[in-house]
Design a protein around this motif. Structure first.
Motif, mmCIF file in Angstrom:
data_model
loop_
_atom_site.group_PDB
_atom_site.id
_atom_site.type_symbol
_atom_site.label_atom_id
_atom_site.label_comp_id
_atom_site.label_asym_id
_atom_site.label_seq_id
_atom_site.Cartn_x
_atom_site.Cartn_y
_atom_site.Cartn_z
ATOM 1 N N PRO A 34 0.844 -1.186 0.105
ATOM 2 C CA PRO A 34 0.056 -0.096 -0.129
ATOM 3 C C PRO A 34 0.791 1.446 0.011
ATOM 4 O O PRO A 34 0.272 2.248 -0.729
ATOM 5 C CB PRO A 34 -0.830 -0.212 1.132
ATOM 6 N N ALA A 35 1.971 1.210 0.662
ATOM 7 C CA ALA A 35 2.763 2.475 0.706
ATOM 8 C C ALA A 35 3.518 2.772 -0.687
ATOM 9 O O ALA A 35 3.231 3.799 -1.094
ATOM 10 C CB ALA A 35 3.793 2.124 1.771
ATOM 11 N N ARG A 36 3.822 1.691 -1.283
ATOM 12 C CA ARG A 36 4.293 2.007 -2.790
ATOM 13 C C ARG A 36 3.422 2.511 -3.637
ATOM 14 O O ARG A 36 3.632 3.352 -4.250
ATOM 15 C CB ARG A 36 5.126 0.819 -3.187
ATOM 16 N N ARG A 37 2.326 1.652 -3.588
ATOM 17 C CA ARG A 37 1.044 2.076 -4.369
ATOM 18 C C ARG A 37 0.516 3.742 -4.027
ATOM 19 O O ARG A 37 0.210 4.268 -5.056
ATOM 20 C CB ARG A 37 0.144 1.189 -4.387
ATOM 21 N N THR A 38 0.577 4.116 -2.748
ATOM 22 C CA THR A 38 0.062 5.395 -2.334
ATOM 23 C C THR A 38 1.132 6.575 -2.849
ATOM 24 O O THR A 38 0.706 7.417 -3.571
ATOM 25 C CB THR A 38 0.145 5.523 -1.005
ATOM 26 N N PHE A 129 -8.164 13.756 -6.062
ATOM 27 C CA PHE A 129 -9.329 14.063 -7.039
ATOM 28 C C PHE A 129 -9.248 13.064 -8.009
ATOM 29 O O PHE A 129 -10.167 12.424 -8.411
ATOM 30 C CB PHE A 129 -9.057 15.468 -7.687
ATOM 31 N N ALA A 130 -8.062 12.708 -8.420
ATOM 32 C CA ALA A 130 -7.667 11.693 -9.491
ATOM 33 C C ALA A 130 -8.045 10.320 -8.914
ATOM 34 O O ALA A 130 -8.766 9.273 -9.350
ATOM 35 C CB ALA A 130 -6.188 11.332 -9.892
ATOM 36 N N LEU A 131 -7.894 10.130 -7.463
ATOM 37 C CA LEU A 131 -8.340 8.703 -6.812
ATOM 38 C C LEU A 131 -9.772 8.552 -6.769
ATOM 39 O O LEU A 131 -10.344 7.487 -6.920
ATOM 40 C CB LEU A 131 -7.689 8.765 -5.466
ATOM 41 N N ARG A 132 -10.286 9.708 -6.306
ATOM 42 C CA ARG A 132 -11.828 9.500 -6.153
ATOM 43 C C ARG A 132 -12.490 9.244 -7.972
ATOM 44 O O ARG A 132 -13.308 8.341 -7.853
ATOM 45 C CB ARG A 132 -12.518 10.953 -5.886
ATOM 46 N N ARG A 133 -11.747 9.838 -8.778
ATOM 47 C CA ARG A 133 -12.342 9.319 -10.070
ATOM 48 C C ARG A 133 -12.064 7.944 -10.507
ATOM 49 O O ARG A 133 -12.867 7.357 -11.200
ATOM 50 C CB ARG A 133 -11.326 10.396 -11.030
ATOM 51 N N ARG A 158 -15.681 2.735 2.086
ATOM 52 C CA ARG A 158 -14.219 2.790 1.400
ATOM 53 C C ARG A 158 -14.071 3.878 0.531
ATOM 54 O O ARG A 158 -13.231 4.656 0.411
ATOM 55 C CB ARG A 158 -13.974 1.284 0.583
ATOM 56 N N VAL A 159 -15.332 4.491 0.046
ATOM 57 C CA VAL A 159 -15.328 5.561 -1.092
ATOM 58 C C VAL A 159 -15.292 6.661 -0.424
ATOM 59 O O VAL A 159 -14.459 7.660 -0.986
ATOM 60 C CB VAL A 159 -16.617 5.534 -2.119
ATOM 61 N N THR A 160 -15.850 6.935 0.799
ATOM 62 C CA THR A 160 -15.774 8.001 1.453
ATOM 63 C C THR A 160 -14.707 8.311 2.701
ATOM 64 O O THR A 160 -13.923 8.929 2.431
ATOM 65 C CB THR A 160 -17.330 8.332 2.035
ATOM 66 N N ASN A 161 -15.048 7.382 3.781
ATOM 67 C CA ASN A 161 -14.304 7.516 4.893
ATOM 68 C C ASN A 161 -12.691 7.044 4.566
ATOM 69 O O ASN A 161 -11.829 7.910 5.059
ATOM 70 C CB ASN A 161 -14.713 6.187 5.800
ATOM 71 N N SER A 345 -6.231 2.311 5.284
ATOM 72 C CA SER A 345 -7.396 2.950 4.335
ATOM 73 C C SER A 345 -6.640 2.672 2.739
ATOM 74 O O SER A 345 -7.678 2.294 2.053
ATOM 75 C CB SER A 345 -7.705 4.400 4.555
ATOM 76 N N ALA A 346 -5.787 2.928 2.864
ATOM 77 C CA ALA A 346 -5.301 2.765 1.170
ATOM 78 C C ALA A 346 -5.331 1.195 0.978
ATOM 79 O O ALA A 346 -5.698 0.911 -0.307
ATOM 80 C CB ALA A 346 -3.838 3.067 1.322
ATOM 81 N N GLN A 347 -4.992 0.298 1.900
ATOM 82 C CA GLN A 347 -5.106 -1.059 1.454
ATOM 83 C C GLN A 347 -6.553 -1.295 0.994
ATOM 84 O O GLN A 347 -6.925 -2.020 0.116
ATOM 85 C CB GLN A 347 -4.770 -1.957 2.498
ATOM 86 N N ARG A 348 -7.633 -0.846 1.767
ATOM 87 C CA ARG A 348 -9.000 -1.064 1.479
ATOM 88 C C ARG A 348 -9.241 -0.525 0.224
ATOM 89 O O ARG A 348 -10.186 -1.026 -0.643
ATOM 90 C CB ARG A 348 -9.980 -0.736 2.666
ATOM 91 N N ILE A 349 -8.825 0.707 -0.073
ATOM 92 C CA ILE A 349 -9.248 1.252 -1.338
ATOM 93 C C ILE A 349 -8.537 0.522 -2.476
ATOM 94 O O ILE A 349 -9.315 0.332 -3.471
ATOM 95 C CB ILE A 349 -8.562 2.746 -1.418
ATOM 96 N N HIS A 350 -7.328 0.118 -2.328
ATOM 97 C CA HIS A 350 -6.664 -0.613 -3.439
ATOM 98 C C HIS A 350 -7.186 -2.222 -3.464
ATOM 99 O O HIS A 350 -7.472 -2.546 -4.876
ATOM 100 C CB HIS A 350 -5.172 -0.931 -3.056
ATOM 101 N N GLU A 351 -8.013 -2.379 -2.633
ATOM 102 C CA GLU A 351 -8.681 -3.726 -2.735
ATOM 103 C C GLU A 351 -9.932 -3.464 -3.530
ATOM 104 O O GLU A 351 -10.486 -4.279 -4.335
ATOM 105 C CB GLU A 351 -9.038 -4.447 -1.236
ATOM 106 N N LEU A 352 -10.708 -2.447 -3.540
ATOM 107 C CA LEU A 352 -11.648 -2.188 -4.258
ATOM 108 C C LEU A 352 -11.260 -1.829 -5.793
ATOM 109 O O LEU A 352 -11.777 -2.428 -6.747
ATOM 110 C CB LEU A 352 -12.289 -0.800 -3.797
ATOM 111 N N LEU A 353 -10.163 -1.036 -5.692
ATOM 112 C CA LEU A 353 -9.519 -0.946 -7.271
ATOM 113 C C LEU A 353 -9.098 -2.350 -7.783
ATOM 114 O O LEU A 353 -9.018 -2.048 -8.975
ATOM 115 C CB LEU A 353 -8.506 0.291 -7.214
ATOM 116 N N ASP A 354 -8.670 -3.239 -7.066
ATOM 117 C CA ASP A 354 -8.179 -4.517 -7.612
ATOM 118 C C ASP A 354 -9.151 -5.351 -7.777
ATOM 119 O O ASP A 354 -8.923 -6.594 -8.308
ATOM 120 C CB ASP A 354 -7.141 -5.018 -6.808
ATOM 121 N N ALA A 355 -10.469 -5.262 -7.590
ATOM 122 C CA ALA A 355 -11.706 -6.220 -7.670
ATOM 123 C C ALA A 355 -11.885 -6.483 -9.103
ATOM 124 O O ALA A 355 -11.662 -5.704 -10.005
ATOM 125 C CB ALA A 355 -12.807 -5.457 -6.998
#
Length: 627
Positions: A34-38, A129-133, A158-161, A345-355
């Motif tokens: 997650p750190a590298r991806r962030t 902004f780009a991440l939310r997009r 995941r999308v908000t918090n 939080s980044a890990q949870r966001i990336h899990e969504l993006l990697d689904a």
């Protein structure tokens, strides 16, 4: 689209399903990924990030010059006092020049730090902004299967918090992280210039602090992941109870809902308290190690002043440098809690993006110029769960303009047919043809533009009634909107509202009844002028008289359109051209209402169970015919 297939929602039945947290094994909490991806999110912003780094280096360099000048001022004062009885005395002019120079350097360093902060703020806002997009685009690409298996509240968390937590942490810590490494390096070099022995003493504190921080962080990271997982579970429960608050109160389940809420809240409290306690121990531990270093430096420095190896100004400068040397390390330790929370939080966001996404549209899609509405299911097979078959070897041909009704017990696969036709799900075997063209060769947007959809659960958005009706055709004129409403019996109740078609529906559409919402969605489908109509219990929320009027309107509006009617109320499909009876994912009977009753099979049993009279009322002008 709603469905009654039990395979779609594995786990405990709703309501108040307890949501399990993610695994807490060490591999699932690996923070490096997650750190590298962030940090990779900053790659498109190399230029401003490079400028921020340069400003940070400039600020560090100017700040590093300050203690040296202050030490020089101290030496001037000390020398002046020592020679007070001589001719020299204290050189106040020299001291003033040194102090003014130090003041100018500190002011310049503060200015560069301010510019760096503004630049970092702009970069972080663009990154988020780009991440939310990216998250929004990802949600649009996720298959319906994903949303079936993840509660809406958990996805929203995941999308908000999680995104907000990541944004706040980057905003508050990125500047510190940029300058920390340069500050440590610069202070270390200057300390070695002043006194290598004292510098070695301070240098030994670094590995000790690193070991302490690493050991504590190892225990803190899993707890932050638990915290944000518990946050998602709590949000999912709140969203579930709030959207169904009428049923919760109606069935007297308020106490149970509160009890489950308390369980989720307690789990979040425990996870959050543990995470903050463990991570909060990092900064005090590192400060303790740093203070030990100060004590040793003060003692050894005093001995070297007595021996004449160092001046008092050098020791003063060294102590200031040692503080600036340890300060960024302690600051990083202080923000460790926020960093670990952000990485969770980044890990949870990336899990969504990697689904897993739905399959892409074909590169060279087929195009349907004029859709007649000929639909064919050719040996279609499908299962929600790999080990539980639902539909196998299903064959069905529907001629253009015909109305096909699909009935059967709960879980028979009725709604699944609509899901497959809309390509909300992809078939596991066989194919579905529209006018002889495999629907997988079409883009989803093109396919769905030819299908009008009315669901059992009416969905309306915040806006006027006219805007809701025109959702499928934003360019429709007011006259076309009113005509569609009249055709579907919605015009009468709309005109009784204070603002008519300009009545604004609130978020929950509480200012219209369930039946009125259904009429609006039916008008929306008809205004879209589809070639195929897919009606999933479309009249379940209207009264009997309105249902008869809608059936009459549907007859005129179905002219030239193929219609699929999924129904439990057999009175709504008596005059369908073809009735399909499904059981266990298979078509067990097909025919008209009269033919199926005469066969005395599954349909006749459903009819008898529903208590429907054989010679019930018919809608004039509609005659049954077998497809």
């Amino acid at each position: 689209m709603t469905t009654s297939d039990p395979a779609r929602t594995p786990g405990p039945p709703r309501p108040f399903r307890r949501l399990s947290m993610v695994s807490t094994d060490s591999s699932s909490h690996e923070w490096r990924g997650p750190a590298r991806r962030t940090l990779g999110l900053l790659r498109p912003h190399r230029a401003p990030v490079t400028m921020a780094v340069a400003l940070g280096i400039g600020g560090v360099a100017l700040n590093a010059s300050g203690p040296m000048l202050l030490g020089r001022a101290t030496d001037l004062i000390f020398d002046g006092i020592r020679h007070t009885h001589g001719s020299r005395g204290v050189d106040f002019d020299g001291i003033a020049r040194v102090l003014l120079l130090a003041l100018a350097l500190f002011a310049a360093a503060s200015f560069l730090t301010l510019l760096q902060g503004r630049l970092v703020t702009a970069v972080v806002q663009r990154v988020v902004f780009a991440l939310r997009r990216s998250v929004e685009v990802k949600l649009a690409r996720l298959p319906l299967r994903y949303f079936d298996r993840h509660p809406a509240g958990e996805v929203l968390s995941r999308v908000t918090n999680d995104v907000d937590n990541l944004q706040q942490t980057l905003q508050q810590t990125l500047s510190q992280l940029i300058t920390a490494a340069f500050s440590v390096l610069a202070m270390l070099v200057l300390m070695f210039i002043i006194s290598p022995p004292l510098a070695l003493i301070m240098l030994t504190c670094v590995p000790v602090s690193a070991v302490v921080a690493a050991r504590i962080s190892k225990h803190a990271q899993p707890r932050f992941t638990q915290q944000w997982s518990a946050t998602g579970a709590l949000n999912a429960h709140v969203e579930e109870v709030y959207t169904g608050h009428a049923l919760v109160k109606g069935f007297g389940r308020r106490e149970q809902a509160e009890r489950v809420f308390d369980e989720h809240n307690e789990a979040l409290y425990r996870a959050g308290a543990r995470a903050q306690f463990v991570s909060g121990a990092i900064e005090p531990s590192m400060m303790f190690v740093s203070h030990l270093g100060y004590v040793v430096v003060a003692v050894v420095g005093a001995l070297r002043v007595v021996s004449g190896a160092l001046s008092i100004g050098d020791v003063q400068a060294f102590i200031l440098y040692s503080r600036q040397f340890s300060q960024p390390i302690v600051e990083v330790a202080g923000i460790a809690a926020r960093l670990q929370s952000a990485l969770a939080s980044a890990q949870r966001i990336h899990e969504l993006l990697d689904a897993d996404e739905q399959g892409p549209d074909p590169e060279r899609p087929a195009r349907l110029q004029q859709v007649r509405g000929h639909v064919r299911f050719d040996k279609v097979g499908f299962r929600y769960s790999p080990d539980i078959p639902l539909i196998e070897d299903l064959c069905l041909t529907v001629e253009p303009g015909r109305t096909v009704a699909v009935v059967g017990p709960t879980g028979a696969g009725k709604t699944t047919l609509g899901n497959l036709l809309m390509r909300f799900y992809e078939t596991d075997a066989g194919r579905i043809l529209l006018d002889g063209t495999d629907i997988t060769t079409l883009t989803r947007e093109d396919l769905r533009s030819h299908i009008g959809l009315v669901l059992q659960d009416a969905w309306l958005f915040s806006g006027t009634i006219a805007e809701n009706i025109a959702y499928g055709r934003p360019d429709a004129t007011r006259e076309e909107i009113v005509a569609a409403a009249r055709a579907t019996c919605a015009d009468r109740f709309i005109r009784t509202l204070p603002d008519g078609y300009d009545t604004v529906l609130d978020e929950e559409s509480a200012n219209v009844s369930a039946g009125e919402k259904q009429l609006i969605t039916i008008a929306r489908a008809f205004l879209a002028r589809p070639s195929i109509l897919l009606l999933d219990e479309a009249t379940s929320s209207v009264d009997t008289r309105t249902e008869v009027l809608i059936q009459r309107a549907m007859h005129s509006l179905r002219a030239g359109r193929t219609s699929f009617v999924i129904a439990h109320r057999l009175s709504t499909i008596r005059d369908a051209d073809l009735i399909l009876v499904m059981e266990g994912g298979r078509i067990v009977e097909r025919g008209t209402h009269d033919q199926l009753l005469a066969a005395e099979g599954a349909y006749a049993r459903l009819h008898a169970t529903a208590g429907q009279p054989v010679d019930g009322p018919r809608i004039s002008g509609i005659s049954p015919s077998l497809s």
